[in-house]
Design a protein around this motif. Sequence first.
Motif, mmCIF file in Angstrom:
data_model
loop_
_atom_site.group_PDB
_atom_site.id
_atom_site.type_symbol
_atom_site.label_atom_id
_atom_site.label_comp_id
_atom_site.label_asym_id
_atom_site.label_seq_id
_atom_site.Cartn_x
_atom_site.Cartn_y
_atom_site.Cartn_z
ATOM 1 N N GLY A 267 40.097 -7.173 -5.825
ATOM 2 C CA GLY A 267 39.413 -8.434 -5.616
ATOM 3 C C GLY A 267 38.050 -8.272 -4.983
ATOM 4 N N GLU A 268 38.012 -7.731 -3.765
ATOM 5 C CA GLU A 268 36.741 -7.553 -3.069
ATOM 6 C C GLU A 268 35.886 -6.480 -3.732
ATOM 7 N N GLY A 269 36.516 -5.593 -4.470
ATOM 8 C CA GLY A 269 35.779 -4.524 -5.149
ATOM 9 C C GLY A 269 35.038 -4.958 -6.380
ATOM 10 N N GLY A 270 35.247 -6.214 -6.832
ATOM 11 C CA GLY A 270 34.508 -6.700 -7.996
ATOM 12 C C GLY A 270 35.379 -7.158 -9.144
ATOM 13 N N ILE A 271 36.639 -7.517 -8.896
ATOM 14 C CA ILE A 271 37.590 -7.914 -9.938
ATOM 15 C C ILE A 271 37.702 -6.800 -10.982
ATOM 16 N N ASN A 272 38.002 -5.612 -10.497
ATOM 17 C CA ASN A 272 38.239 -4.467 -11.372
ATOM 18 C C ASN A 272 39.723 -4.436 -11.714
ATOM 19 N N VAL A 273 40.038 -4.464 -13.007
ATOM 20 C CA VAL A 273 41.411 -4.592 -13.480
ATOM 21 C C VAL A 273 41.909 -3.232 -13.959
ATOM 22 N N ALA A 274 42.963 -2.734 -13.327
ATOM 23 C CA ALA A 274 43.556 -1.463 -13.755
ATOM 24 C C ALA A 274 44.403 -1.687 -14.999
ATOM 25 N N ARG A 275 44.300 -0.768 -15.941
ATOM 26 C CA ARG A 275 45.123 -0.837 -17.149
ATOM 27 C C ARG A 275 46.582 -0.545 -16.803
ATOM 28 N N ARG B 79 35.424 -9.994 -16.523
ATOM 29 C CA ARG B 79 36.711 -9.310 -16.447
ATOM 30 C C ARG B 79 37.650 -10.068 -15.515
ATOM 31 N N GLY B 80 38.956 -9.912 -15.761
ATOM 32 C CA GLY B 80 39.918 -10.561 -14.898
ATOM 33 C C GLY B 80 41.290 -10.628 -15.527
ATOM 34 N N ARG B 81 42.206 -11.257 -14.797
ATOM 35 C CA ARG B 81 43.574 -11.506 -15.231
ATOM 36 C C ARG B 81 44.054 -12.797 -14.592
ATOM 37 N N GLY B 82 44.856 -13.559 -15.338
ATOM 38 C CA GLY B 82 45.392 -14.792 -14.768
ATOM 39 C C GLY B 82 44.278 -15.715 -14.324
ATOM 40 N N LEU B 83 44.281 -16.095 -13.048
ATOM 41 C CA LEU B 83 43.204 -16.915 -12.500
ATOM 42 C C LEU B 83 42.411 -16.163 -11.440
ATOM 43 N N ALA B 84 42.157 -14.897 -11.736
ATOM 44 C CA ALA B 84 41.253 -14.064 -10.935
ATOM 45 C C ALA B 84 40.210 -13.495 -11.883
ATOM 46 N N TRP B 85 38.984 -13.993 -11.807
ATOM 47 C CA TRP B 85 37.942 -13.578 -12.745
ATOM 48 C C TRP B 85 36.651 -13.235 -12.021
ATOM 49 N N GLY B 86 35.921 -12.307 -12.624
ATOM 50 C CA GLY B 86 34.639 -11.902 -12.084
ATOM 51 C C GLY B 86 33.597 -11.840 -13.182
ATOM 52 N N VAL B 87 32.401 -12.263 -12.850
ATOM 53 C CA VAL B 87 31.256 -12.186 -13.765
ATOM 54 C C VAL B 87 30.218 -11.293 -13.108
ATOM 55 N N GLU B 88 29.964 -10.145 -13.728
ATOM 56 C CA GLU B 88 29.002 -9.188 -13.176
ATOM 57 C C GLU B 88 27.632 -9.422 -13.792
ATOM 58 N N ASP C 222 27.604 -6.719 -4.161
ATOM 59 C CA ASP C 222 27.682 -8.179 -4.301
ATOM 60 C C ASP C 222 27.088 -8.632 -5.626
ATOM 61 N N GLU C 223 27.364 -7.854 -6.655
ATOM 62 C CA GLU C 223 26.791 -8.117 -7.971
ATOM 63 C C GLU C 223 27.696 -8.959 -8.860
ATOM 64 N N VAL C 224 28.880 -9.310 -8.352
ATOM 65 C CA VAL C 224 29.880 -10.035 -9.130
ATOM 66 C C VAL C 224 30.119 -11.404 -8.511
ATOM 67 N N VAL C 225 30.125 -12.436 -9.325
ATOM 68 C CA VAL C 225 30.588 -13.750 -8.878
ATOM 69 C C VAL C 225 32.080 -13.813 -9.140
ATOM 70 N N LYS C 226 32.817 -14.144 -8.107
ATOM 71 C CA LYS C 226 34.280 -14.166 -8.150
ATOM 72 C C LYS C 226 34.752 -15.605 -8.302
ATOM 73 N N LEU C 227 35.584 -15.853 -9.303
ATOM 74 C CA LEU C 227 36.093 -17.194 -9.569
ATOM 75 C C LEU C 227 37.596 -17.202 -9.313
#
Length: 431
Positions: free
Chosen positions: A213-221, A354-363, A391-396
């Motif tokens: 989450g804080e790392g930029g909404i990076n989603v592990a496969r 990128r994201g999953r469910g209702l955790a999304w990030g726009v870089e 802080d390059e990602v907007v987190k939704l």
Amino acid sequence: MTVPHPASHVFERLESEVRSYCRGWPVVFDRAYGSRLFGEDGRPFLDFFSGAGALNYGHNNPVLKRALVDYVERDGVTHALDMSTAAKRAFLEMFQEVVLQPRELPYKVMFPGPAGTNAVEAALKLARKVKGREAVVFFTNAFHGMSLGSLAVTGNAFKRAGAGVPLVHATPMPYDEGPDGEGPAFRWFDRLLAGEGSGLDMPAAVIVETVQGEGGINVARSEWLRGLAGLCRRRDMLLIVDDIQMGCGRTGGFFSFEEAGIVPDIVTLSKSVSGYGLPMALTLLRPELDVWQPGEHNGTFRGFNPAFVTAAAALEEYWRDGRLQKQTLARGEQMEQGLAALAASRPAAVSEVRGRGLAWGVEFADPSRAAAVCARAFELGLLLETSGPRDEVVKLFPPLTIEEQELEEGLALFGRAVRETERPARPAGPR
């Protein structure tokens, strides 16, 4: 734009300079309900922040509020350390019946203290005690909390620098990518563990977020997570999944690791586990790992009974059936489609969605753009925050209970903020 109330000056006079969210949102909030907060002047703000994931069921959820008010009005126990109470019993029974048993998860439940970092500290301490080793592996761009043990397994340089002492006994590895881009990181990790000359001490555990989450909404496969779980089994390391921000339904299932089909040795939960924004944290552990001596790990506020009450009410209301999970996944598709369309219309500005469910990030390609978008969104009545190492990602992060039209409204406001923060093109110079 809402003008800060004069009473806000008291915050500047008396409150520490460490405060942060209030700087981006210069308004005094007074009420909140559902997906909205309201300033003292009555102005509404649509909340795509959700208390950093602590308000998955929205503000002042009426079902949870009723349970809490009834409990307080009948003089239910508030503070009890780790004494047995009716509220704790009800929560444990509900958690086993609604969460653990349907997923065939064997965990025992530990109440380590009121915050997520307490849950992480307990997990790290237990892993080291069980394995008799000091080292713990974490991943680049990870965030696990602000106390010293949690900071040691956090990647953010700014937050680590605040420790003031060396952060030791922790080793970083690349998150879901090989160092050369040619393979998943756990293969490289495996080679280090096998090599007697690698210099890597045998770890007690590996701690990971399935979505950073804080790392930029990076989603592990999922395949990477399964490979990591397999590596931990082969190399006699415990696997700790930090589900503090992504658990309690944020990615769809109650636990974010369900999709990967893995069963961690230890799981940390907090934030939305109480359902109402009340302080509560859990460390879940396999029964054979429960080697604690009585009182070996304790805390004054590890038994906050009002949180047990709202947590049990949330499980009863939202997790008895699959309705919330289905709704979260449907809303997630709605959000993904909206953000993808926005990105396609602004290819020079948006690097990735990128994201999953209702955790999304726009870089954003320009890292400073994310903060500008959040600032403009606030002016338009939408609460957003940034994430990522720059802080390059907007987190939704809207509430899971958000209505479809509210989600559309928020996406429209976000798109407007993106468009209205574009810099005008410079006129071509003389040829």
